[in-house]
Design an enzyme around this catalytic site. Sequence first.
Site, PDB file in Angstrom:
ATOM      1  N   GLU A 196     -11.876  42.685   1.393  1.00 41.59           N
ATOM      2  CA  GLU A 196     -11.168  41.391   1.348  1.00 41.59           C
ATOM      3  C   GLU A 196     -11.361  40.609   2.652  1.00 41.59           C
ATOM      4  OE1 GLU A 196      -7.635  40.878  -0.825  1.00 41.59           O
ATOM      5  OE2 GLU A 196      -8.005  42.605  -2.122  1.00 41.59           O
ATOM      6  N   GLY A 197     -12.562  40.738   3.213  1.00 38.69           N
ATOM      7  CA  GLY A 197     -12.907  40.009   4.438  1.00 38.69           C
ATOM      8  C   GLY A 197     -12.803  40.902   5.650  1.00 38.69           C
ATOM      9  N   THR A 198     -13.930  41.084   6.348  1.00 40.13           N
ATOM     10  CA  THR A 198     -13.943  41.964   7.528  1.00 40.13           C
ATOM     11  C   THR A 198     -13.045  41.406   8.636  1.00 40.13           C
ATOM     12  OG1 THR A 198     -15.775  40.735   8.485  1.00 40.13           O
ATOM     13  CG2 THR A 198     -16.365  42.624   7.085  1.00 40.13           C
ATOM     14  N   GLY A 202     -26.268  40.729  -1.756  1.00 41.97           N
ATOM     15  CA  GLY A 202     -26.750  39.812  -0.709  1.00 41.97           C
ATOM     16  C   GLY A 202     -25.715  38.809  -0.243  1.00 41.97           C
ATOM     17  N   ASP A 226      -6.072  34.588   0.212  1.00 44.58           N
ATOM     18  CA  ASP A 226      -4.916  34.465   1.130  1.00 44.58           C
ATOM     19  C   ASP A 226      -3.827  35.452   0.702  1.00 44.58           C
ATOM     20  OD1 ASP A 226      -6.230  32.429   2.464  1.00 44.58           O
ATOM     21  OD2 ASP A 226      -5.011  30.806   1.619  1.00 44.58           O
TER      22      ASP A 226
HETATM   23  N1  CAA Z   1      -7.593  28.040   0.408  1.00 40.12           N
HETATM   24  C1  CAA Z   1      -8.047  26.924  -0.230  1.00 40.12           C
HETATM   25  N2  CAA Z   1      -9.261  26.373   0.033  1.00 40.12           N
HETATM   26  C2  CAA Z   1     -10.039  26.962   0.958  1.00 40.12           C
HETATM   27  C3  CAA Z   1      -9.631  28.124   1.648  1.00 40.12           C
HETATM   28  C4  CAA Z   1      -8.345  28.660   1.350  1.00 40.12           C
HETATM   29  N3  CAA Z   1      -7.894  29.768   1.962  1.00 40.12           N
HETATM   30  N4  CAA Z   1     -10.604  28.484   2.507  1.00 40.12           N
HETATM   31  C5  CAA Z   1     -11.585  27.593   2.379  1.00 40.12           C
HETATM   32  N5  CAA Z   1     -11.232  26.674   1.445  1.00 40.12           N
HETATM   33  C6  CAA Z   1     -12.028  25.507   1.018  1.00 40.12           C
HETATM   34  C7  CAA Z   1     -12.371  24.649   2.221  1.00 40.12           C
HETATM   35  O1  CAA Z   1     -11.328  23.733   2.512  1.00 40.12           O
HETATM   36  C8  CAA Z   1     -13.625  23.951   1.776  1.00 40.12           C
HETATM   37  O2  CAA Z   1     -13.265  22.860   0.942  1.00 40.12           O
HETATM   38  P1  CAA Z   1     -14.173  21.508   0.834  1.00 40.12           P
HETATM   39  O3  CAA Z   1     -15.376  21.927   0.031  1.00 40.12           O
HETATM   40  O4  CAA Z   1     -13.310  20.546   0.090  1.00 40.12           O
HETATM   41  O5  CAA Z   1     -14.489  21.103   2.225  1.00 40.12           O
HETATM   42  C9  CAA Z   1     -14.305  25.016   0.902  1.00 40.12           C
HETATM   43  O6  CAA Z   1     -13.281  25.934   0.504  1.00 40.12           O
HETATM   44  C10 CAA Z   1     -15.384  25.765   1.639  1.00 40.12           C
HETATM   45  O7  CAA Z   1     -14.767  26.393   2.760  1.00 40.12           O
HETATM   46  P2  CAA Z   1     -15.552  26.798   4.077  1.00 40.12           P
HETATM   47  O8  CAA Z   1     -16.383  25.604   4.511  1.00 40.12           O
HETATM   48  O9  CAA Z   1     -14.573  27.370   5.031  1.00 40.12           O
HETATM   49  O10 CAA Z   1     -16.540  27.913   3.513  1.00 40.12           O
HETATM   50  P3  CAA Z   1     -17.575  28.860   4.249  1.00 40.12           P
HETATM   51  O11 CAA Z   1     -18.763  29.022   3.380  1.00 40.12           O
HETATM   52  O12 CAA Z   1     -17.739  28.450   5.669  1.00 40.12           O
HETATM   53  O13 CAA Z   1     -16.857  30.320   4.150  1.00 40.12           O
HETATM   54  C11 CAA Z   1     -15.480  32.140   4.831  1.00 40.12           C
HETATM   55  C12 CAA Z   1     -15.684  30.613   4.699  1.00 40.12           C
HETATM   56  C13 CAA Z   1     -14.087  32.214   5.427  1.00 40.12           C
HETATM   57  C14 CAA Z   1     -16.468  32.817   5.738  1.00 40.12           C
HETATM   58  C15 CAA Z   1     -15.490  32.783   3.424  1.00 40.12           C
HETATM   59  O14 CAA Z   1     -16.812  32.842   2.918  1.00 40.12           O
HETATM   60  C16 CAA Z   1     -14.887  34.174   3.406  1.00 40.12           C
HETATM   61  O15 CAA Z   1     -13.663  34.320   3.330  1.00 40.12           O
HETATM   62  N6  CAA Z   1     -15.738  35.229   3.437  1.00 40.12           N
HETATM   63  C17 CAA Z   1     -15.277  36.584   3.210  1.00 40.12           C
HETATM   64  C18 CAA Z   1     -15.248  36.854   1.736  1.00 40.12           C
HETATM   65  C19 CAA Z   1     -14.410  38.035   1.395  1.00 40.12           C
HETATM   66  O16 CAA Z   1     -13.283  38.190   1.865  1.00 40.12           O
HETATM   67  N7  CAA Z   1     -14.939  38.863   0.491  1.00 40.12           N
HETATM   68  C20 CAA Z   1     -14.275  40.012  -0.014  1.00 40.12           C
HETATM   69  C21 CAA Z   1     -13.974  39.838  -1.487  1.00 40.12           C
HETATM   70  S1  CAA Z   1     -12.878  41.089  -2.037  1.00 40.12           S
HETATM   71  C22 CAA Z   1     -13.879  42.227  -2.768  1.00 40.12           C
HETATM   72  O17 CAA Z   1     -14.996  41.970  -3.032  1.00 40.12           O
HETATM   73  C23 CAA Z   1     -13.319  43.581  -3.060  1.00 40.12           C
HETATM   74  C24 CAA Z   1     -12.327  43.636  -4.104  1.00 40.12           C
HETATM   75  O18 CAA Z   1     -12.437  44.386  -5.031  1.00 40.12           O
HETATM   76  C25 CAA Z   1     -11.124  42.839  -4.004  1.00 40.12           C
END
Ligand code: CAA
Length: 382
Positions: free
Chosen positions: A362-364, A128, A239
Site C-alpha cells: 500500500e505504498g512503500t 512493471g 488514504d
Molecule cells: N486523493 C484524491 N486524489 C488524489 C490523491 C488522493 N489521495 N492523490 C493524488 N490524487 C490526484 C491528484 O490530485 C491528481 O489529480 P489531477 O489529475 O486532477 O491533477 C492525480 O490524482 C494524479 O496525482 P499525482 O500527480 O500525485 O500522481 P503521480 O503519478 O505523481 O503518483 C504517487 C503519485 C503518490 C506516487 C502514487 O502513484 C502512489 O501512491 N504510488 C504508490 C502506489 C501504491 O500504494 N501501490 C500499492 C497498491 S496496494 C497493493 O497493490 C496491495 C494490495 O493488495 C492492497
Amino acid sequence: MDFELTETAKEVQDAARAFAQRLKPQAAEWEEAEAIPADFLREGGRLGFFGLMVAQEYGGMGLDALTYAIAMEELARANASYQGCLSVHNSLVCEAVQRFGTPDQKNRYLFKLAAGEVIGAYSLSEPGAGSDAGSIAASAVPDGDGFVLNGEKCWVTNGGIAGLFVVFVSTSPASASRGISCFLLEKETSGFTVGRKEKKMGLRASDTRALEFKGCRVPRSSLLGSLNGGFKIAMSLLDGGRIGIGAQAVGIAQAALDGAVSYAKVRKQFGRRISEFQLTQAKLADMAMGVDAARLLVRRAAALLSRGKRCTKEASMAKLFATVTANRVAYDAVQIHGGNGYIREFPVERYFRDARAGEIYEGTSEIQRLIIAREVLRERAS
Ligand code: CAA
C-alpha cells in the site's frame, strides 16, 4: 482534543478483542498452512468484521473510520494475516463500492461483501508498475456494450479467496494516470485467471496472488466511477487503506511489546530478571513510546476521515511512522528474547517478519515520504 473512546468504539474494541482471542492461537498454524480456514472467514462475516464501515441499510455495521481503525488494531495484535485480509476488504473494496458505486452496484455487492459471503480484493500494482502506479499497462478497450481487458496484475491481497476484484486498468494509454479506469470484476468472468500464490516472508496466511486478463469481457455496468477517472479513486481509497495498514503496524508492535515485557519479567540472567537491567528498560521505554505515538497518528488520520475530511498527508504519516515503529519494536522484542527470539517457539519471530510488509505494501515508506513532502510543500506554497 478528547482521547476518550466513545461508547460505541469501546463496544467494538471489546468485540474485536473477544474475536482476537479466537484468532491468536491459530496464527502459527495458519502461517504454516499459508491460508486462513474458510470457517474463520465465515465467523468474521457473521460477527460483522467484513462490513465494518458499510452502511447499515446495506447490511454493514455503519461504523466510522476511527472505530474501524480501533478494531483493526485489536485484530492485528492477535493475527496480522487475518487483519490484512479484513483491511483490504473493508477499506479498499467495500469503500470503493460504497463511495463510488451506482445504486445498482451497491445493491449487487454491498450486502454480500458486508456479510463476508463475497471477499474483496484490490488490484492496482503490476510487474512493471509498483510505486509508479500511474504507469500501469493492463488495458480495457471498448467493445460493443462493454470492455475487453488484457494484461497482468500482481501483489493482490486476498487474490485466491476473493469473489470481487476492484481492478484498475488503462483506458487511454496516452493520458497516463488521467487515462485509468476502475472496474468491478467478478471472479467467474471468462478470460480472468487468478495466478500463483506468493511464498512470502511474513503475513503468510494472507493470500497474495498475481492476476491475468486475456480477452476478459466485462459489461459497461462494471465500470466504477467515470471513464478515465480511476486513478483518483485508487489514490483516495489508499488514504483509507493506509490507515488500516497503520493500525496493523500498531497491533503488531503492541503484540511485540507485550511479548517482550512478559519475557523480560521471567527471564533471569546474572541472578536477576532481565527486566531489572537498565539496558532492557531503555528498550522497553522506547518501544512503548513508539507504540503510543504510532497509535495517536493512526487515530488522528482516522478521525479526520471519519469527519469526511481529506487525510492524504495524515494517513501517509500514520502509515510511515507506524510501520517503521513496528519494525523497530519487533526487532527489539527479538533482541530481548535473545536466542528464543530467533526460533518459532515464541511469536516475536513472526511479528518481526509480519512487520516487514508494512513498509512495502500500500505504498512503500519512500512513497509515503514523497506524499507527505508534496502535501507540506503545497500547504506552504507562496
Ligand atoms: N486523493 C484524491 N486524489 C488524489 C490523491 C488522493 N489521495 N492523490 C493524488 N490524487 C490526484 C491528484 O490530485 C491528481 O489529480 P489531477 O489529475 O486532477 O491533477 C492525480 O490524482 C494524479 O496525482 P499525482 O500527480 O500525485 O500522481 P503521480 O503519478 O505523481 O503518483 C504517487 C503519485 C503518490 C506516487 C502514487 O502513484 C502512489 O501512491 N504510488 C504508490 C502506489 C501504491 O500504494 N501501490 C500499492 C497498491 S496496494 C497493493 O497493490 C496491495 C494490495 O493488495 C492492497
